[in-house]
Motif scaffolding. Structure first.
Motif, mmCIF file in Angstrom:
data_model
loop_
_atom_site.group_PDB
_atom_site.id
_atom_site.type_symbol
_atom_site.label_atom_id
_atom_site.label_comp_id
_atom_site.label_asym_id
_atom_site.label_seq_id
_atom_site.Cartn_x
_atom_site.Cartn_y
_atom_site.Cartn_z
ATOM 1 N N ASP A 53 -30.615 -28.627 -85.898
ATOM 2 C CA ASP A 53 -30.989 -27.232 -85.661
ATOM 3 C C ASP A 53 -30.547 -26.725 -84.291
ATOM 4 O O ASP A 53 -30.629 -25.518 -84.022
ATOM 5 N N ILE A 58 -38.528 -26.604 -76.499
ATOM 6 C CA ILE A 58 -37.813 -27.087 -77.680
ATOM 7 C C ILE A 58 -38.121 -28.564 -77.916
ATOM 8 O O ILE A 58 -38.301 -29.001 -79.067
ATOM 9 N N LEU A 71 -30.054 -22.811 -82.428
ATOM 10 C CA LEU A 71 -31.026 -22.362 -81.431
ATOM 11 C C LEU A 71 -30.371 -21.883 -80.142
ATOM 12 O O LEU A 71 -31.054 -21.332 -79.280
ATOM 13 N N ILE A 118 -39.497 -30.334 -81.334
ATOM 14 C CA ILE A 118 -38.897 -31.490 -82.003
ATOM 15 C C ILE A 118 -39.947 -32.593 -82.179
ATOM 16 O O ILE A 118 -39.992 -33.278 -83.210
ATOM 17 N N HIS A 173 -40.925 -29.627 -85.987
ATOM 18 C CA HIS A 173 -40.547 -28.254 -86.343
ATOM 19 C C HIS A 173 -39.032 -28.086 -86.308
ATOM 20 O O HIS A 173 -38.467 -27.339 -87.124
ATOM 21 N N TRP A 174 -38.366 -28.713 -85.325
ATOM 22 C CA TRP A 174 -36.906 -28.692 -85.235
ATOM 23 C C TRP A 174 -36.377 -30.114 -85.284
ATOM 24 O O TRP A 174 -37.095 -31.081 -84.990
#
Length: 473
Positions: free
Chosen positions: A435, A422, A439, A426, A430-431
């Motif tokens: 978000d 993740i 998730l 980031i 993308h995130w």
């Protein structure tokens, strides 16, 4: 696009590829040994990490690897890699279970914002400065494990607040303590500059890309310590969210929006995001149960579980699990364990049952320290549950009863690796922080506490016996 998480653990390296929605698509791991060349030492040559990375990457599906667009890192905390200007390790990495610096903790004094343990980078570096000056004269960088690995793959030399604040050489915010570093005889230039865990920090070089079966130029995120990554991967994102991990040791992590107050026996560290977490860290969970299983001659865990939970609990027999000292809440590296109250009629099932209860009570001691000192956000009546040592339903029920908390098993078998992935997502945009709640993996209620007066009596006996016997250690 896919995102690769690399988790550089104490005994194994894990890889996970997650998709655009945060779901795991592939996983692989490879193990290595922690070496003990002298009593109390804990080391691993960095070549073992590199070989494990190669071997694990070879097991990932080629089609998933082709879609990887960013890589994030999770790493075992506290240890240190001594490297020259070319990132070549000058000696084996020194790891968190190492106790050789136990007699060198006086420089930190008391109280400290966070408890200081001998296996942290600060005490280990002080030991090296005294005992291996020739090595230190060649040193350019003193890096945390995941930072050495990222740099070896082509990344920039840096570290993140979640790892820096756990070295005993930085403030809880992660900012290096220049005065302390100088006071204990270390060089400030050895320590990498800080960057957010989710920041981009270079790209995968050609040699590393070939090793991993990936394309060169993939963005590398800075990464975070394994506990911070496990919290992120398990979905902890709001004030008061709590996680219990049970592996060789055990951690109880409670998220906090604001910096937690300093409490003796508890840690207040930076999270992988811009939050904080309060942590109780217990050393003797799986390591103690595995030792007991061996001592009692069980060939496998199913038979040990069956014997233990078929045996009637004994009001007399208590097991103190402190086989390797203890951190939270006692901060007693000299603590030791064993059974008290054994009689001729007791069986190995009785002893195994007492071991499970002793470990549960040790975790409860850490949780009680959080509940008693960490403010209203740490009431902790629900814990997300992660870690390979918490699968058996009877063990889960004992934990729920002992901790007086609901346990929710996280639908994510590789939380730290997922958290690392993740961070990679980031880093490439993308995130974003908004978000993270969406998730969070699902979690299933697997155990709830039952009022158990007899267990409460045994818990009180456990605490009393530890406190009365602490002077013997």
């Amino acid at each position: 696009m896919r995102f690769l998480g690399i988790d550089l653990g104490t005994a194994s390296l894990k890889l996970a590829i997650v998709d655009e929605d945060g779901h795991e698509r592939a996983f692989a791991s490879a193990a290595y040994a922690v070496t003990t060349p002298h009593p109390g030492w804990a080391e691993t040559p960095v070549d073992a990490w590199w070989n494990a990375l190669r071997d694990a990457a070879a097991r990932l599906p080629a089609n998933e690897c082709e879609a990887v667009g960013a890589i994030g890192f999770s790493g075992q905390m506290h240890g240190v890699v001594i490297a020259d200007e070319n990132n070549r390790a000058l000696r084996p990495a020194m790891l968190w279970p190492d106790t050789r610096a136990l007699d060198l903790l006086d420089a930190w004094g008391s109280p400290q914002p966070n408890p200081v343990a001998p296996g942290m980078a600060g005490p280990l570096l002080r030991w090296l400065a005294v005992n291996e000056p020739a090595v230190m004269s060649k040193t350019r960088w003193a890096l945390q494990p995941k930072d050495w690995l990222r740099t070896a793959l082509g990344g920039e030399v840096c570290t993140d607040p979640s790892d820096a604040c756990a070295t005993a050489l930085a403030a809880p915010s992660g900012v290096w303590d220049d005065a302390l570093i100088a006071e204990i005889g270390l060089r400030r230039e050895w320590f990498a500059p800080l960057a957010p865990s989710y920041a981009a920090a270079g790209t995968l070089n050609a040699d590393a890309a070939k090793l991993l079966g990936l394309r060169a130029g993939i963005v590398l995120a800075v990464g975070a310590g394994d506990t911070a990554c496990a919290a992120l991967g398990s979905g902890l994102c709001s004030d008061g969210d709590a996680l219990l991990t049970t592996g060789s040791g055990g951690q109880i992590v409670v998220m906090s929006t604001d910096v937690p107050e300093s409490v003796i026996g508890l840690h207040a560290y930076r999270a992988a995001t811009d939050q904080w977490y309060r942590m109780a860290a217990m050393q003797n969970v799986g390591v103690a149960l595995e030792a007991v299983r061996g001592w009692l001659g069980y060939d496998n865990w199913p038979s040990a579980y069956e014997d233990a939970f078929s045996a009637a609990p004994s009001a007399r027999v208590t097991f103190l699990p402190y086989l390797s000292g203890e951190r939270s809440p006692w901060m007693n590296p000299s603590a030791r364990g064993g059974w008290l109250g054994l009689g001729l009629g007791d069986t190995r099932g009785t002893m195994m049952r007492a071991a499970f209860e002793g470990v549960a009570f040790a975790l409860r001691a850490g949780l009680d320290a959080i509940r008693g000192n960490a403010g209203p956000s740490a009431a902790v009546r629900t814990l997300r549950l992660a870690g390979g040592g918490s699968i058996d339903p009877r063990w889960r029920e004992l934990l729920a009863d002992a901790l007086n908390a609901d346990l929710q098993a996280v639908d994510c078998p590789n939380a730290a690796t997922r958290g690392a992935a993740i961070l990679g997502g980031i880093a490439v945009g993308h995130w974003h922080a908004v978000d993270l709640a969406a998730l969070a993996p699902s979690a299933t209620l697997v155990a709830s506490p039952n009022a158990n007066a007899d267990l409460a009596v045994r818990h009180a006996r456990f605490i009393d016996l530890y406190q009365r016997n602490a002077s013997w250690f």
